[in-house]
Design a protein around this motif. Structure first.
Motif, PDB file in Angstrom:
ATOM      1  N   THR A   1       0.835  -1.216   0.000  1.00 48.70           N
ATOM      2  CA  THR A   1       0.000   0.000   0.000  1.00 48.70           C
ATOM      3  C   THR A   1       0.863   1.257   0.000  1.00 48.70           C
ATOM      4  OG1 THR A   1      -0.229  -0.184   2.404  1.00 48.70           O
ATOM      5  CG2 THR A   1      -2.014  -1.072   1.071  1.00 48.70           C
ATOM      6  N   ILE A   2       1.908   1.273   0.794  1.00 51.87           N
ATOM      7  CA  ILE A   2       2.804   2.433   0.808  1.00 51.87           C
ATOM      8  C   ILE A   2       3.581   2.484  -0.506  1.00 51.87           C
ATOM      9  CG2 ILE A   2       4.821   3.475   1.916  1.00 51.87           C
ATOM     10  CD1 ILE A   2       3.717   2.336   4.578  1.00 51.87           C
ATOM     11  N   GLY A   3       4.034   1.330  -0.996  1.00 57.45           N
ATOM     12  CA  GLY A   3       4.742   1.272  -2.269  1.00 57.45           C
ATOM     13  C   GLY A   3       3.906   1.830  -3.407  1.00 57.45           C
ATOM     14  N   ARG A   4       2.630   1.481  -3.447  1.00 54.79           N
ATOM     15  CA  ARG A   4       1.732   1.990  -4.489  1.00 54.79           C
ATOM     16  C   ARG A   4       1.605   3.508  -4.394  1.00 54.79           C
ATOM     17  NH1 ARG A   4      -2.663  -1.091  -3.811  1.00 54.79           N
ATOM     18  NH2 ARG A   4      -3.550   0.303  -2.295  1.00 54.79           N
ATOM     19  N   GLN A   5       1.460   4.023  -3.178  1.00 57.79           N
ATOM     20  CA  GLN A   5       1.347   5.479  -3.001  1.00 57.79           C
ATOM     21  C   GLN A   5       2.619   6.186  -3.455  1.00 57.79           C
ATOM     22  OE1 GLN A   5      -0.126   6.555   0.980  1.00 57.79           O
ATOM     23  NE2 GLN A   5      -0.966   4.489   1.107  1.00 57.79           N
ATOM     24  N   LEU A   6       3.775   5.617  -3.161  1.00 58.09           N
ATOM     25  CA  LEU A   6       5.040   6.204  -3.585  1.00 58.09           C
ATOM     26  C   LEU A   6       5.190   6.155  -5.100  1.00 58.09           C
ATOM     27  CD1 LEU A   6       7.346   4.772  -0.780  1.00 58.09           C
ATOM     28  CD2 LEU A   6       6.548   7.136  -1.023  1.00 58.09           C
ATOM     29  N   LEU A   7       4.762   5.037  -5.720  1.00 58.66           N
ATOM     30  CA  LEU A   7       4.788   4.937  -7.183  1.00 58.66           C
ATOM     31  C   LEU A   7       3.917   6.012  -7.817  1.00 58.66           C
ATOM     32  CD1 LEU A   7       4.560   1.087  -7.806  1.00 58.66           C
ATOM     33  CD2 LEU A   7       6.360   2.615  -8.626  1.00 58.66           C
ATOM     34  N   GLU A   8       2.723   6.195  -7.284  1.00 59.58           N
ATOM     35  CA  GLU A   8       1.793   7.185  -7.830  1.00 59.58           C
ATOM     36  C   GLU A   8       2.349   8.601  -7.735  1.00 59.58           C
ATOM     37  OE1 GLU A   8      -1.691   6.372  -5.511  1.00 59.58           O
ATOM     38  OE2 GLU A   8      -2.288   4.679  -6.779  1.00 59.58           O
TER      39      GLU A   8
ATOM     40  N   ASP B   1      -2.215  -1.604  -7.984  1.00 59.83           N
ATOM     41  CA  ASP B   1      -3.609  -1.842  -8.333  1.00 59.83           C
ATOM     42  C   ASP B   1      -4.219  -0.490  -8.660  1.00 59.83           C
ATOM     43  OD1 ASP B   1      -6.015  -3.055  -8.753  1.00 59.83           O
ATOM     44  OD2 ASP B   1      -6.477  -3.364  -6.644  1.00 59.83           O
ATOM     45  N   ASN B   2      -4.299  -0.181  -9.951  1.00 64.84           N
ATOM     46  CA  ASN B   2      -4.754   1.131 -10.374  1.00 64.84           C
ATOM     47  C   ASN B   2      -5.740   0.970 -11.530  1.00 64.84           C
ATOM     48  OD1 ASN B   2      -4.980   3.870 -10.716  1.00 64.84           O
ATOM     49  ND2 ASN B   2      -2.958   4.153 -11.602  1.00 64.84           N
ATOM     50  N   PRO B   3      -6.946   0.427 -11.255  1.00 65.17           N
ATOM     51  CA  PRO B   3      -7.912   0.197 -12.333  1.00 65.17           C
ATOM     52  C   PRO B   3      -8.210   1.474 -13.113  1.00 65.17           C
ATOM     53  CG  PRO B   3      -8.684  -0.760 -10.275  1.00 65.17           C
ATOM     54  CD  PRO B   3      -7.472   0.073  -9.955  1.00 65.17           C
ATOM     55  N   GLY B   4      -8.121   1.384 -14.431  1.00 67.01           N
ATOM     56  CA  GLY B   4      -8.402   2.536 -15.278  1.00 67.01           C
ATOM     57  C   GLY B   4      -7.267   3.529 -15.377  1.00 67.01           C
ATOM     58  N   GLY B   5      -6.229   3.335 -14.607  1.00 68.45           N
ATOM     59  CA  GLY B   5      -5.100   4.262 -14.630  1.00 68.45           C
ATOM     60  C   GLY B   5      -4.131   3.931 -15.742  1.00 68.45           C
ATOM     61  N   ALA B   6      -3.198   4.809 -15.953  1.00 68.31           N
ATOM     62  CA  ALA B   6      -2.175   4.608 -16.984  1.00 68.31           C
ATOM     63  C   ALA B   6      -1.191   3.526 -16.544  1.00 68.31           C
ATOM     64  CB  ALA B   6      -1.427   5.915 -17.231  1.00 68.31           C
ATOM     65  N   PRO B   7      -0.684   2.725 -17.493  1.00 72.45           N
ATOM     66  CA  PRO B   7       0.322   1.720 -17.144  1.00 72.45           C
ATOM     67  C   PRO B   7       1.595   2.387 -16.639  1.00 72.45           C
ATOM     68  CG  PRO B   7      -0.391   1.472 -19.436  1.00 72.45           C
ATOM     69  CD  PRO B   7      -1.008   2.725 -18.902  1.00 72.45           C
ATOM     70  N   LEU B   8       2.280   1.717 -15.756  1.00 67.78           N
ATOM     71  CA  LEU B   8       3.564   2.199 -15.254  1.00 67.78           C
ATOM     72  C   LEU B   8       4.645   1.349 -15.901  1.00 67.78           C
ATOM     73  CD1 LEU B   8       5.166   3.972 -13.213  1.00 67.78           C
ATOM     74  CD2 LEU B   8       5.004   2.049 -11.655  1.00 67.78           C
ATOM     75  N   ARG B   9       5.394   1.909 -16.826  1.00 68.12           N
ATOM     76  CA  ARG B   9       6.446   1.179 -17.536  1.00 68.12           C
ATOM     77  C   ARG B   9       7.681   1.080 -16.654  1.00 68.12           C
ATOM     78  NH1 ARG B   9       3.506  -1.029 -21.282  1.00 68.12           N
ATOM     79  NH2 ARG B   9       2.387   0.439 -22.568  1.00 68.12           N
ATOM     80  N   LEU B  10       8.349  -0.059 -16.719  1.00 64.74           N
ATOM     81  CA  LEU B  10       9.559  -0.294 -15.942  1.00 64.74           C
ATOM     82  C   LEU B  10      10.712  -0.569 -16.896  1.00 64.74           C
ATOM     83  CD1 LEU B  10       8.096  -2.745 -13.276  1.00 64.74           C
ATOM     84  CD2 LEU B  10       8.383  -0.282 -13.073  1.00 64.74           C
ATOM     85  N   GLU B  11      11.932  -0.211 -16.488  1.00 63.35           N
ATOM     86  CA  GLU B  11      13.148  -0.512 -17.233  1.00 63.35           C
ATOM     87  C   GLU B  11      13.950  -1.530 -16.455  1.00 63.35           C
ATOM     88  OE1 GLU B  11      15.667   2.844 -17.763  1.00 63.35           O
ATOM     89  OE2 GLU B  11      14.656   3.504 -19.568  1.00 63.35           O
ATOM     90  N   LEU B  12      14.476  -2.536 -17.150  1.00 66.37           N
ATOM     91  CA  LEU B  12      15.332  -3.541 -16.531  1.00 66.37           C
ATOM     92  C   LEU B  12      16.666  -2.890 -16.164  1.00 66.37           C
ATOM     93  CD1 LEU B  12      15.568  -6.568 -15.860  1.00 66.37           C
ATOM     94  CD2 LEU B  12      16.519  -6.892 -18.151  1.00 66.37           C
ATOM     95  N   ARG B  13      17.082  -3.028 -14.919  1.00 66.65           N
ATOM     96  CA  ARG B  13      18.302  -2.370 -14.447  1.00 66.65           C
ATOM     97  C   ARG B  13      19.541  -3.239 -14.586  1.00 66.65           C
ATOM     98  NH1 ARG B  13      19.035   2.466 -14.043  1.00 66.65           N
ATOM     99  NH2 ARG B  13      20.254   2.299 -12.167  1.00 66.65           N
ATOM    100  N   ASN B  14      19.378  -4.551 -14.695  1.00 64.73           N
ATOM    101  CA  ASN B  14      20.529  -5.428 -14.860  1.00 64.73           C
ATOM    102  C   ASN B  14      20.281  -6.329 -16.061  1.00 64.73           C
ATOM    103  OD1 ASN B  14      18.479  -6.863 -13.683  1.00 64.73           O
ATOM    104  ND2 ASN B  14      19.788  -8.056 -12.349  1.00 64.73           N
TER     105      ASN B  14
END
Length: 85
Positions: free
Chosen positions: A17-24, A48-61
């Motif tokens: 829940t805190i992680g999601r808030q920080l991501l947002e 969990d962000n229904p209807g929201g924009a996708p959050l793209r991630l980049e591979l770091r290794n």
């Protein structure tokens, strides 16, 4: 507060829940994603962000930082901790 308490060191968040808030709020620098061969029937989703924009991630290794990582599993017929090799 966490950054100040860490004194310049890394801050790790283990709460979905805190992680999601920080991501947002754009406050996450990296996500350390662990894939385990088990499907959980309950719990709180990290993002969990229904209807929201996708959050793209980049591979770091590894190789291509925008590459898709494919992992294939099948349902286990026995408990893997009980298997003999």
């Amino acid at each position: 507060m966490a950054l100040k308490a860490a004194g310049g060191k890394n801050v790790e968040v283990l709460s979905p829940t805190i992680g999601r808030q920080l991501l947002e709020r754009g406050l996450i620098d990296e996500i350390d994603l662990h894939i385990a061969p088990v499907l959980l029937g309950d719990g709180i989703r990290l993002f969990d962000n229904p209807g929201g924009a996708p959050l793209r991630l980049e591979l770091r290794n590894g190789g291509d930082r925008a590459a898709t990582v494919n992992v294939r599993y099948r349902p286990a017929t026995t408990d893997p901790s009980q298997s003999v090799r």
